[in-house]
Design a protein around this motif. Structure first.
Motif, mmCIF file in Angstrom:
data_model
loop_
_atom_site.group_PDB
_atom_site.id
_atom_site.type_symbol
_atom_site.label_atom_id
_atom_site.label_comp_id
_atom_site.label_asym_id
_atom_site.label_seq_id
_atom_site.Cartn_x
_atom_site.Cartn_y
_atom_site.Cartn_z
ATOM 1 N N ALA A 39 4.383 -1.189 -10.715
ATOM 2 C CA ALA A 39 5.390 -2.364 -10.446
ATOM 3 C C ALA A 39 6.336 -2.379 -9.288
ATOM 4 O O ALA A 39 7.145 -3.403 -9.308
ATOM 5 N N SER A 40 6.302 -1.299 -8.429
ATOM 6 C CA SER A 40 7.221 -1.419 -7.222
ATOM 7 C C SER A 40 6.825 -2.469 -6.268
ATOM 8 O O SER A 40 5.927 -2.799 -6.395
ATOM 9 N N ARG A 41 7.842 -2.775 -5.632
ATOM 10 C CA ARG A 41 7.534 -3.645 -4.330
ATOM 11 C C ARG A 41 6.597 -3.200 -3.515
ATOM 12 O O ARG A 41 5.478 -3.826 -3.001
ATOM 13 N N ALA A 42 6.478 -2.041 -3.317
ATOM 14 C CA ALA A 42 5.420 -1.326 -2.533
ATOM 15 C C ALA A 42 4.102 -1.200 -2.976
ATOM 16 O O ALA A 42 3.218 -1.612 -2.319
ATOM 17 N N SER A 43 3.959 -0.866 -4.285
ATOM 18 C CA SER A 43 2.793 -1.223 -4.903
ATOM 19 C C SER A 43 2.080 -2.681 -4.729
ATOM 20 O O SER A 43 1.036 -2.741 -4.759
ATOM 21 N N LEU A 44 3.063 -3.478 -5.307
ATOM 22 C CA LEU A 44 2.785 -4.953 -5.353
ATOM 23 C C LEU A 44 2.315 -5.370 -3.755
ATOM 24 O O LEU A 44 1.247 -6.065 -3.573
ATOM 25 N N ASN A 45 2.946 -4.858 -2.783
ATOM 26 C CA ASN A 45 2.703 -5.176 -1.596
ATOM 27 C C ASN A 45 1.239 -4.870 -1.128
ATOM 28 O O ASN A 45 0.211 -5.271 -0.560
ATOM 29 N N ALA A 46 0.899 -3.397 -1.545
ATOM 30 C CA ALA A 46 -0.302 -2.721 -1.158
ATOM 31 C C ALA A 46 -1.455 -3.531 -1.760
ATOM 32 O O ALA A 46 -2.511 -3.847 -1.211
ATOM 33 N N ARG A 47 -1.179 -4.061 -3.053
ATOM 34 C CA ARG A 47 -2.291 -4.795 -3.691
ATOM 35 C C ARG A 47 -2.599 -6.222 -3.096
ATOM 36 O O ARG A 47 -3.823 -6.833 -2.972
ATOM 37 N N ALA A 48 -1.183 -6.856 -2.638
ATOM 38 C CA ALA A 48 -1.397 -8.079 -1.972
ATOM 39 C C ALA A 48 -1.891 -8.100 -0.763
ATOM 40 O O ALA A 48 -2.640 -9.079 -0.368
ATOM 41 N N LEU A 49 -1.887 -7.059 -0.106
ATOM 42 C CA LEU A 49 -2.360 -6.894 1.202
ATOM 43 C C LEU A 49 -3.843 -6.189 1.192
ATOM 44 O O LEU A 49 -4.457 -5.989 2.453
ATOM 45 N N GLY A 50 -4.281 -5.600 0.198
ATOM 46 C CA GLY A 50 -5.492 -5.103 0.092
ATOM 47 C C GLY A 50 -5.456 -3.732 0.643
ATOM 48 O O GLY A 50 -6.646 -3.220 1.326
ATOM 49 N N ILE A 51 -4.436 -2.994 0.793
ATOM 50 C CA ILE A 51 -4.498 -1.738 1.173
ATOM 51 C C ILE A 51 -4.614 -0.500 0.262
ATOM 52 O O ILE A 51 -3.937 -0.673 -0.688
ATOM 53 N N ARG A 52 -5.326 0.452 0.476
ATOM 54 C CA ARG A 52 -5.302 1.431 -0.345
ATOM 55 C C ARG A 52 -4.397 2.539 -0.169
ATOM 56 O O ARG A 52 -4.171 3.046 0.755
ATOM 57 N N PRO A 53 -3.632 2.531 -1.245
ATOM 58 C CA PRO A 53 -2.434 3.713 -1.049
ATOM 59 C C PRO A 53 -2.900 4.944 -0.706
ATOM 60 O O PRO A 53 -3.667 5.458 -1.464
ATOM 61 N N ALA A 54 -2.353 5.632 0.271
ATOM 62 C CA ALA A 54 -2.838 6.940 0.549
ATOM 63 C C ALA A 54 -1.966 7.877 -0.370
ATOM 64 O O ALA A 54 -0.964 7.539 -1.204
ATOM 65 N N SER A 55 -2.595 9.020 -0.456
ATOM 66 C CA SER A 55 -2.020 9.958 -1.627
ATOM 67 C C SER A 55 -0.709 10.808 -1.225
ATOM 68 O O SER A 55 -0.146 11.449 -1.833
ATOM 69 N N SER A 56 -0.632 10.653 0.219
ATOM 70 C CA SER A 56 0.554 11.365 0.715
ATOM 71 C C SER A 56 0.805 10.677 2.166
ATOM 72 O O SER A 56 -0.185 10.226 2.988
#
Length: 295
Positions: A39-56
């Motif tokens: 629910a964080s802003r970073a996670s929401l941005n990643a989903r909206a931008l279609g970017i897969r979050p890196a693991s590190s």
């Protein structure tokens, strides 16, 4: 193909992703410590931008030509440290965090020891209106070379400053003592003036000693910035206070601004309001300084 990695995917990171894509730079990676919270802003941005979050951070920066560090002010050095194991030799590390000269120097040492090219960057305006066309003051031994390449990353308004890391940060943070301090001063003044019913007179009198301007609109803008970004501003002002102290000056004003900015951040939910008096009253009501129906 040019590859860019973002450490931090908040407001600034998102703007970088959107504007880099508009330039045709699509090989993008991102890491944010908040990715663990969906629910964080970073996670929401990643989903909206279609970017897969890196693991590190190390995974995100692997193979990147440019790494953009856009985290909170207190995390400047940890962000650099987290990236070094994956950083390619010769990669640019663009540190635009509002951190003290001392912290910028620590981050630079980490990056240079890993074979990267550290460039400190001071954003000298809000990023929203002009996005990557905003004015950035560059510093450090690699600043001049990066300045030649900056337009290729959409950074069209860079100014190369000193070759010594920390000078750009000092410029930014000494300015912040004034700008964020004005936000705190206007907030405190109008909260009290509204209680006494003299807010319009106070605002009108400012043009008697300061340049003629729409001070009510200016006050509303400054107060709203504190309400919306107070947490981030408080962290920046802690770095500003450290910067002032490193110069041998007691940071009374900077330290007080930290407290007012942190206090304002509690009341961001009152935004937006139609006018400055209504905004001040909304804060007073939320802070328990005003009873429902009073003004």
């Amino acid at each position: 193909m040019t590859r860019v990695a973002l450490i931090g995917l908040g407001e600034v990171g998102r703007i970088f992703v959107e504007d880099l894509r508009a330039l045709g730079i699509t090989d993008l990676a991102a890491w944010d410590t908040a990715f663990g919270d969906e629910a964080s802003r970073a996670s929401l941005n990643a989903r909206a931008l279609g970017i897969r979050p890196a693991s590190s951070a190390a995974e995100a920066v692997a193979g990147a030509d440019l790494v953009v560090s856009a985290v909170t002010a207190m995390n400047c050095v940890p962000a650099a440290s987290s990236a070094v194991s994956g950083l390619a030799t010769g990669a640019w590390f663009f540190d635009l965090n509002s951190s003290s000269p001392g912290h910028k120097q620590e981050a630079a040492a980490e990056i240079h020891a890993a074979g990267g090219r550290y460039v400190e960057a001071a954003l000298m305006s809000p990023i929203g209106p002009r996005r990557l066309d905003s004015p950035f003051l560059l510093g450090g031994p690699h600043a001049a070379r990066f300045g030649e390449a900056a337009a290729g990353y959409g950074l069209t308004a860079t100014t190369v400053g000193a070759a010594v890391v920390g000078v750009a940060a000092a410029t930014k943070l000494c300015r912040s003592v004034v700008v964020k301090g004005l936000e705190a001063l206007l907030s405190e003044s109008l909260l009290a003036a509204r209680h006494y019913g003299v807010d319009r007179e106070v605002v009108a009198s400012l043009s008697n000693i300061l340049p003629e301007a729409d001070w009510e609109a200016i006050a509303g803008y400054f107060i709203s910035r504190s309400l919306e970004h107070g947490v981030r501003r408080a962290e920046e002002m802690e770095e500003a206070a450290e910067t002032v102290a490193e110069a041998g000056v007691t940071p009374w004003m900077a330290s007080a601004t930290v407290e007012r900015q942190r206090w304002a951040a509690q009341f961001g939910e009152v935004l937006p309001q139609a006018s400055t008096p209504e905004l001040v009253d909304a804060v007073r009501l939320a802070a328990g300084l005003l009873e429902e129906g009073e003004s």
